[in-house]
Design an enzyme around this catalytic site. Structure first.
Site, short mmCIF file in Angstrom:
data_model
loop_
_atom_site.label_atom_id
_atom_site.label_comp_id
_atom_site.label_asym_id
_atom_site.label_seq_id
_atom_site.Cartn_x
_atom_site.Cartn_y
_atom_site.Cartn_z
N TYR A 1 0.83 -1.21 0.00
CA TYR A 1 0.00 0.00 0.00
C TYR A 1 0.86 1.26 0.00
O TYR A 1 1.72 1.43 0.87
CB TYR A 1 -0.90 -0.01 1.24
CG TYR A 1 -1.83 1.18 1.35
CD1 TYR A 1 -2.92 1.30 0.50
CD2 TYR A 1 -1.61 2.16 2.30
CE1 TYR A 1 -3.78 2.38 0.59
CE2 TYR A 1 -2.47 3.24 2.42
CZ TYR A 1 -3.54 3.35 1.56
OH TYR A 1 -4.38 4.42 1.66
N ASN B 1 7.79 -2.08 2.29
CA ASN B 1 6.84 -1.05 2.72
C ASN B 1 6.38 -1.37 4.15
O ASN B 1 5.21 -1.29 4.48
CB ASN B 1 5.64 -1.04 1.77
CG ASN B 1 4.71 0.14 1.97
OD1 ASN B 1 5.14 1.28 1.97
ND2 ASN B 1 3.43 -0.13 2.13
N SER C 1 0.53 -5.42 8.69
CA SER C 1 1.43 -5.58 7.55
C SER C 1 1.13 -6.88 6.82
O SER C 1 0.87 -7.91 7.44
CB SER C 1 2.88 -5.59 8.05
OG SER C 1 3.79 -5.59 6.98
#
Length: 374
Positions: free
Chosen positions: A146, A218, A292
């Protein structure tokens, strides 16, 4: 040009391939489409002329039509990887592996399907010994992380043309890292994250095989960021993220890890390789976060004719030969994440959110004080 992790003086276990990249596995090619348009003031809401995103393509055997043995593992499932049901059942991946942002999985999957059909990049069904053109089935593999802190994710800026660009520009050799492809708008340990890669070349006594890694990083909280056992997160100053709108919970995000090897291993062994990925992630202080998506996939370029409509004669390593490969996975994952952090550049994005690059000089200074860099 920014230095990679080894060039900073960091020491890692094991020898790398020529490029210290996933492309050290012979035949593997990587391509990107990087979409950067507009300045922060151009963001006026969803669909503005503003984007910080992209697409990454990994072709296991380059332009050669191929099916490869594959396996996977989820450390935490708050993310997406398409094609997994058939991967689990069959043990194969047909075609490329793609990575993008969360809201672009659909367009990337559909565009990859079209590209595969146009380029006869699939294996048709066989009837009475004859391949039937236009028949057959495959399930493209598309992962995501994301990028909504920096990118207008809800603006759906990834288009078919970008998917084709990533596929058509794929190449071997040295590949770009940092703010490129699907990693363009990503954040890692609250520094600018993105795409990173590394490899390990095993000793001849262990088979001389190569293990390559590509990450789209990320993930991770700054507080727990660690290199070589040295806590860096709270020691680094002056580069805290600037959020003008929503402030995310530290560690919210995801990491996609793609493993490649030329070792003749089967799908179960490839899944077991994926289960060693968290060791590399954990060395740097992440892997604890529920928010996550930590999703891993592996493939082998060996056994080129393992996919068959008759009987396969695949060569497979014994399980007791896997230990050096498992070690190589953990070591290369750790280095690939650090390479992503080293290559990434400071980025200002949506709503004037600003994520700073990891400050290499501070990192080196701290690690020298702890005797980790000479």
């Amino acid at each position: 040009m920014k230095k990679r992790a080894r060039e900073l003086g960091l020491e890692f276990y094991g020898e790398t391939g020529r490029y210290n990249a996933i492309t050290d596995v012979e035949g593997v090619e990587v391509g990107y489409s990087t979409i950067i348009k507009g300045a922060p003031e151009d963001y006026k809401g969803m669909g503005s002329a503003f984007a910080r995103t992209g697409v990454t393509a990994i072709l296991p055997r380059g332009r050669q039509r191929s099916v490869v043995y594959a396996g996977r593992h989820d450390l935490n499932g708050n993310g997406e990887l398409t094609g997994t049901h058939w991967m689990d059942d069959s043990g194969f991946i047909h075609g490329p592996i793609m990575i993008t942002n969360t809201n672009s999985v659909g367009i990337v999957r559909d565009s990859t399907t079209k590209w595969m059909l146009e380029n006869k990049f699939y294996h048709p069904l066989v009837f009475q010994g004859r391949e039937i053109e236009g028949s057959g089935y495959f399930y493209p593999v598309v992962g995501e992380t994301y990028d909504g802190l920096l990118n207008d994710t809800n603006g759906f800026h990834v288009k078919e043309e970008h998917v084709r660009e990533a596929l058509e520009t794929a190449h071997g050799g040295a590949i770009a890292e940092g703010n490129v492809g699907g990693g363009t708008g990503m954040v890692c340990h609250e520094f600018k994250g993105g795409t990173g890669t590394a490899s390990r070349k095993l000793d001849e006594k262990d088979g001389g095989y190569t293990v390559g890694v590509l990450v789209q990083a990320n993930h991770g909280a700054r507080k727990w960021f660690t290199i070589g056992g040295v806590p860096l997160g709270e020691a680094i100053t002056g580069v805290d993220p600037v959020y003008r709108s929503i402030v995310p919970k530290p560690g919210t995000g995801s990491i996609i890890v793609v493993l490649a090897t030329d070792a003749p291993v089967n799908p179960i062994q490839l899944s077991k390789m994926c289960k060693r990925v968290p060791i590399g992630i954990g060395r740097l202080g992440s892997g604890y976060e529920n928010g996550s998506g930590d999703i891993f996939v592996a493939f082998s370029t060996a056994n080129e004719n393992s996919f068959t409509h008759t009987t396969s004669s695949a060569k497979i390593l014994g399980d007791f030969m896997m230990d050096p490969i498992y070690k190589a996975v953990a070591d290369a994952v750790e280095e690939a994440i650090l390479n992503a952090l080293c290559a990434a550049e400071t980025m200002e994005g949506m709503d004037y959110n600003k994520i700073y690059a990891m400050p290499q000089e501070q990192v080196v200074e701290i690690l020298k004080k702890h005797g980790k860099i000479k």
